[in-house]
Design a protein around this motif. Structure first.
Motif, PDB file in Angstrom:
ATOM      1  N   VAL A 353       0.767  -1.256   0.175  1.00 54.16           N
ATOM      2  CA  VAL A 353       0.094   0.196  -0.046  1.00 54.16           C
ATOM      3  C   VAL A 353       0.930   1.131   0.182  1.00 54.16           C
ATOM      4  N   THR A 354       1.898   1.195   0.639  1.00 52.51           N
ATOM      5  CA  THR A 354       2.879   2.459   0.889  1.00 52.51           C
ATOM      6  C   THR A 354       3.482   2.714  -0.410  1.00 52.51           C
ATOM      7  N   SER A 355       3.907   1.577  -1.445  1.00 58.81           N
ATOM      8  CA  SER A 355       4.394   1.910  -2.624  1.00 58.81           C
ATOM      9  C   SER A 355       3.596   2.187  -3.556  1.00 58.81           C
ATOM     10  N   CYS A 356       2.128   2.148  -3.679  1.00 58.51           N
ATOM     11  CA  CYS A 356       1.147   2.668  -4.431  1.00 58.51           C
ATOM     12  C   CYS A 356       0.840   4.185  -4.052  1.00 58.51           C
ATOM     13  N   ARG A 357       1.243   4.356  -2.653  1.00 57.21           N
ATOM     14  CA  ARG A 357       0.821   5.834  -2.347  1.00 57.21           C
ATOM     15  C   ARG A 357       2.032   6.664  -2.614  1.00 57.21           C
ATOM     16  N   MET A 358       3.245   6.246  -3.291  1.00 61.68           N
ATOM     17  CA  MET A 358       4.495   6.913  -3.168  1.00 61.68           C
ATOM     18  C   MET A 358       4.517   8.094  -4.332  1.00 61.68           C
ATOM     19  N   ILE A 359       3.709   7.876  -5.419  1.00 55.66           N
ATOM     20  CA  ILE A 359       3.419   8.822  -6.310  1.00 55.66           C
ATOM     21  C   ILE A 359       1.888   8.842  -6.729  1.00 55.66           C
ATOM     22  N   ALA A 360       1.463  10.088  -6.985  1.00 51.10           N
ATOM     23  CA  ALA A 360       0.059  10.231  -7.119  1.00 51.10           C
ATOM     24  C   ALA A 360      -0.233  10.191  -8.735  1.00 51.10           C
ATOM     25  N   PRO A 361      -1.362   9.609  -9.098  1.00 52.76           N
ATOM     26  CA  PRO A 361      -1.485   9.772 -10.507  1.00 52.76           C
ATOM     27  C   PRO A 361      -1.692  10.993 -11.174  1.00 52.76           C
ATOM     28  N   SER A 362      -1.879  12.058 -10.431  1.00 54.25           N
ATOM     29  CA  SER A 362      -2.028  13.609 -10.881  1.00 54.25           C
ATOM     30  C   SER A 362      -0.661  14.076 -11.211  1.00 54.25           C
ATOM     31  N   THR A 363       0.694  13.390 -10.206  1.00 61.45           N
ATOM     32  CA  THR A 363       1.765  13.959 -10.530  1.00 61.45           C
ATOM     33  C   THR A 363       2.229  13.355 -11.678  1.00 61.45           C
ATOM     34  N   VAL A 364       1.900  12.009 -12.103  1.00 59.26           N
ATOM     35  CA  VAL A 364       2.203  11.349 -13.450  1.00 59.26           C
ATOM     36  C   VAL A 364       1.810  12.053 -14.829  1.00 59.26           C
ATOM     37  N   ARG A 365       0.548  12.497 -14.601  1.00 63.00           N
ATOM     38  CA  ARG A 365      -0.422  12.845 -15.593  1.00 63.00           C
ATOM     39  C   ARG A 365       0.641  14.328 -15.661  1.00 63.00           C
ATOM     40  N   ALA A 366       0.735  15.223 -14.611  1.00 59.16           N
ATOM     41  CA  ALA A 366       1.446  16.436 -14.983  1.00 59.16           C
ATOM     42  C   ALA A 366       2.808  16.407 -15.707  1.00 59.16           C
ATOM     43  N   VAL A 367       3.467  15.528 -15.400  1.00 62.15           N
ATOM     44  CA  VAL A 367       4.912  15.105 -15.970  1.00 62.15           C
ATOM     45  C   VAL A 367       4.543  14.701 -17.266  1.00 62.15           C
ATOM     46  N   MET A 368       3.836  13.864 -17.586  1.00 67.43           N
ATOM     47  CA  MET A 368       3.551  13.344 -19.032  1.00 67.43           C
ATOM     48  C   MET A 368       2.949  14.441 -19.703  1.00 67.43           C
ATOM     49  N   SER A 370       3.383  17.578 -19.599  1.00 70.75           N
ATOM     50  CA  SER A 370       4.277  19.080 -19.782  1.00 70.75           C
ATOM     51  C   SER A 370       4.942  18.998 -20.840  1.00 70.75           C
ATOM     52  N   THR A 371       5.885  18.537 -21.175  1.00 66.49           N
ATOM     53  CA  THR A 371       6.574  18.764 -22.644  1.00 66.49           C
ATOM     54  C   THR A 371       7.024  17.357 -23.152  1.00 66.49           C
ATOM     55  N   ARG A 372       7.386  17.067 -24.190  1.00 64.59           N
ATOM     56  CA  ARG A 372       7.972  15.788 -24.802  1.00 64.59           C
ATOM     57  C   ARG A 372       9.107  15.227 -24.091  1.00 64.59           C
ATOM     58  N   ALA A 373      10.039  16.442 -23.816  1.00 63.82           N
ATOM     59  CA  ALA A 373      11.437  15.993 -23.235  1.00 63.82           C
ATOM     60  C   ALA A 373      11.169  15.591 -22.022  1.00 63.82           C
ATOM     61  N   ASP A 374      10.395  16.449 -21.211  1.00 59.90           N
ATOM     62  CA  ASP A 374      10.306  16.038 -19.767  1.00 59.90           C
ATOM     63  C   ASP A 374       9.650  14.522 -19.537  1.00 59.90           C
ATOM     64  N   ALA A 375       8.675  14.133 -20.521  1.00 58.24           N
ATOM     65  CA  ALA A 375       8.238  12.962 -20.445  1.00 58.24           C
ATOM     66  C   ALA A 375       9.038  11.836 -20.706  1.00 58.24           C
ATOM     67  N   VAL A 376       9.838  12.084 -21.663  1.00 60.78           N
ATOM     68  CA  VAL A 376      10.909  11.044 -22.207  1.00 60.78           C
ATOM     69  C   VAL A 376      11.715  10.888 -20.813  1.00 60.78           C
ATOM     70  N   VAL A 377      12.285  12.082 -20.198  1.00 63.43           N
ATOM     71  CA  VAL A 377      13.352  11.841 -19.207  1.00 63.43           C
ATOM     72  C   VAL A 377      12.344  11.142 -18.059  1.00 63.43           C
ATOM     73  N   PHE A 378      11.279  11.388 -17.844  1.00 62.25           N
ATOM     74  CA  PHE A 378      10.385  10.615 -16.937  1.00 62.25           C
ATOM     75  C   PHE A 378      10.501   9.242 -16.844  1.00 62.25           C
ATOM     76  N   VAL A 379       9.890   8.731 -18.275  1.00 65.40           N
ATOM     77  CA  VAL A 379       9.973   7.453 -18.569  1.00 65.40           C
ATOM     78  C   VAL A 379      11.205   6.795 -18.414  1.00 65.40           C
ATOM     79  N   ILE A 380      12.208   7.196 -18.806  1.00 61.61           N
ATOM     80  CA  ILE A 380      13.685   6.583 -19.033  1.00 61.61           C
ATOM     81  C   ILE A 380      14.142   6.401 -17.556  1.00 61.61           C
ATOM     82  N   THR A 381      13.858   7.425 -16.715  1.00 64.39           N
ATOM     83  CA  THR A 381      14.380   7.128 -15.500  1.00 64.39           C
ATOM     84  C   THR A 381      13.770   5.961 -14.729  1.00 64.39           C
ATOM     85  N   ALA A 382      12.401   5.954 -14.904  1.00 66.19           N
ATOM     86  CA  ALA A 382      11.594   5.106 -14.287  1.00 66.19           C
ATOM     87  C   ALA A 382      12.011   3.561 -14.744  1.00 66.19           C
ATOM     88  N   ILE A 383      12.221   3.492 -16.024  1.00 67.59           N
ATOM     89  CA  ILE A 383      12.364   2.021 -16.563  1.00 67.59           C
ATOM     90  C   ILE A 383      13.827   1.760 -16.159  1.00 67.59           C
TER      91      ILE A 383
END
Length: 541
Positions: A353-368, A370-383
């Motif tokens: 449960v703690t892991s599922c609450r670590m990042i909010a869906p609204s945060t993911v939507r905000a990053v994705m 924002s800009t294409r470059a920021d979205a790519v950096v976000f996805v690359i870092t997570a992967i």
């Protein structure tokens, strides 16, 4: 470092100046966050491979030391999910015997970073990188709980996803069913608690309920096991293997510094308890890990979630974090025998449960979004975080973010050909006036060189540099090469408006020496154009 500078990294009476007004709120906040921290400390200790006792010791010792010596008034420190992600494979490879030495080495490295005033470097980590590795950490924590949640044998792979699949292949009934039932009860209680009473410590209630259920029904599930009724005596580790453990300790130190400073920054942004001192925070976290290592604990960091709980409960000074540590110490001294019967599957449910609450869906939507470059950096870092390693993920994320930032800066830079000012005169078609603007650095310099050196049927090139904001050594060298190339072709080059801040670099690299004559450097555009026209007139005479 001066004596005054060193004094700024140490505790002072000012840390507790507000205590006469805030001690009641701090006391309540400390008790509240201590209750929340108990199941998390146990769970993180087990998940890391260091053991439940190690998690508790870390929350107690590191929590108190970091509170006293750290740079935040409200930061709560202890074992965290991010540290588990880094520490678990190290423990699997090196064994628990290396834990104390890794703690000490990492603590010393973090301490030195604070003494050397490296705390502000956290501001250079972009937001998409931070959120990317936070998402990756959340996924790994969830996957790491699969063996415990299913009552299976952990997989041999160091990759969390592969190890989770390997562990499921060893599942057996009825242990699998009972373990999943306990996990389901924990998840249900925590979700209901979050919905109906967000401030209520639902994780503790879930642990109590599942513990009683397992004990009353005699369920065939694994429990924490015996815990010592007190803190272990401090001991020094064996330093003979320090060389081989330096690389793992460096990874642990890097994470401890990054997560602690992030947590302190978040705490300062959501509370009115004053700013934080980044360098002092590193000193405090370094001392906390050293102290935890001496008592058999694991490396500590600032805990964002627990810090937020403490602030919402009324924390205003360091007393709250100290009380949190003392409450956990009381649990160890009085209730160790009770804690030892807690089912491991219940702790796995808490962490899921703690892991599922670590990042909010609204945060993911905000990053994705924002800009294409920021979205790519976000996805690359997570992967990369999930598939490779957290430290590599941060480094690769930084490189990707730097690449996109430089590309954007290069696009914003320009080489523009302009009409000569004033009324047109005969011969103006043989004069090329170029305006450089934005940034002329290694990412944009070659484009300018290609544009200018492609000129034909030109006798004079006038380069305006007054609107050039950024000039690096590569850009200055390209200008030098361009001038040399044009002069070799018989084209006179005039330079107008080198800014004073760029003049020294232009001199060192050779921009000025490459001009045919020192009088070919101008401060006024009109004088430069007049000189260019005189060159054309003399050539035509």
């Amino acid at each position: 470092m001066t004596q005054r500078g060193l004094r700024g990294l140490l505790p002072s009476r000012a840390d507790y100046s507000a205590l006469p007004r805030t001690w009641r709120g701090d006391l309540l906040a400390g008790i509240t966050v201590g209750i929340v921290a108990l199941p998390l400390a146990l769970a993180f200790g087990v998940s890391s491979g260091a053991g439940a006792e190690s998690g508790l010791v870390t929350a107690i010792i590191a929590g108190i030391v970091a509170a006293v010596f750290g740079g935040s008034n409200v930061q709560v420190s202890g074992p965290t999910g991010a540290m588990v992600v880094v520490l678990a494979p190290i423990m699997a490879a090196q064994g628990t015997g290396a834990l104390a030495l890794i703690c000490l080495l990492a603590g010393v490295l973090v301490l030195l970073a604070g003494v050397l005033r490296l705390g502000r470097t956290i501001s250079y980590i972009p937001w998409p990188v931070i959120e990317g590795f936070t998402l990756g950490i959340a996924v790994i924590i969830f996957l790491q709980q699969v063996p415990t949640a299913t009552g299976t044998t952990p997989g041999e792979s160091t990759n969390a996803a592969v190890a989770a699949v390997q562990s499921l292949l060893t599942a057996s009934w009825p242990k699998l069913g009972w373990s999943l039932l306990l996990v389901g009860i924990v998840v249900a209680i925590m979700l209901v608690s979050l919905t109906l009473a967000p401030k209520f410590p639902g994780s503790l209630l879930a642990i109590v309920v599942t513990g009683l259920l397992a004990a009353l029904l005699g369920l065939p599930v694994d429990a924490i096991g015996e815990l010592p009724a007190g803190l272990p005596a401090p001991t020094l580790p064996d330093f003979s293997h320090a060389g081989s453990l330096l690389a793992p300790a460096l990874a642990v130190a890097a994470l401890a510094a990054i997560e602690s400073l992030l947590a302190a920054r978040v705490a300062a942004s959501i509370s009115d308890t004053g700013p934080y001192d980044a360098d002092r925070e590193l000193v405090g976290q370094g001392l906390a890990s050293i102290a935890a290592g001496l008592f058999g604990g694991m490396p500590a960091t600032g805990a964002i979630a627990r810090t937020a709980v403490s602030i919402r409960a009324g924390a205003r000074t360091r007393l709250a974090a100290v009380v949190h540590g003392l409450l956990l110490l009381a649990v160890v001294l009085v209730g160790a025998s009770v804690v030892s019967h807690i089912p491991l599957a219940a702790l796995a449910g808490v962490l899921m449960v703690t892991s599922c609450r670590m990042i909010a869906p609204s945060t993911v939507r905000a990053v994705m979004g924002s800009t294409r470059a920021d979205a790519v950096v976000f996805v690359i870092t997570a992967i990369v975080t999930v598939s490779v390693d957290l430290i590599y993920a941060v480094l690769i994320g930084l490189l990707a973010a730097g690449f996109f930032a430089l590309r954007q800066l290069a696009k914003a830079s320009g080489v523009h050909r302009e009409e000569l000012p004033g009324a047109a005169q005969p011969g103006d078609e043989r004069i090329a006036l170029f305006r450089l603007e934005g940034a002329l650095f290694f990412g944009a310099a070659e484009r300018m060189l290609e544009r200018v050196t492609a000129l034909r049927d030109i006798e004079v090139v006038l380069i305006r540099m007054s609107q050039l904001q950024i000039l690096d050594a590569t850009g200055a060298q390209v200008i030098t090469d361009m001038i040399v190339s044009l002069e070799r072709r018989g084209i006179t080059v005039l330079v107008k408006g080198i800014q004073p801040r760029h003049l020294k670099l232009a001199e060192r690299v050779g921009v000025l020496r490459s001009l045919r004559h020192q009088n070919h450097l101008f401060d006024d555009l009109g004088a430069a154009v007049a000189h260019a026209r005189s060159h054309v007139a003399r050539a035509s005479a």
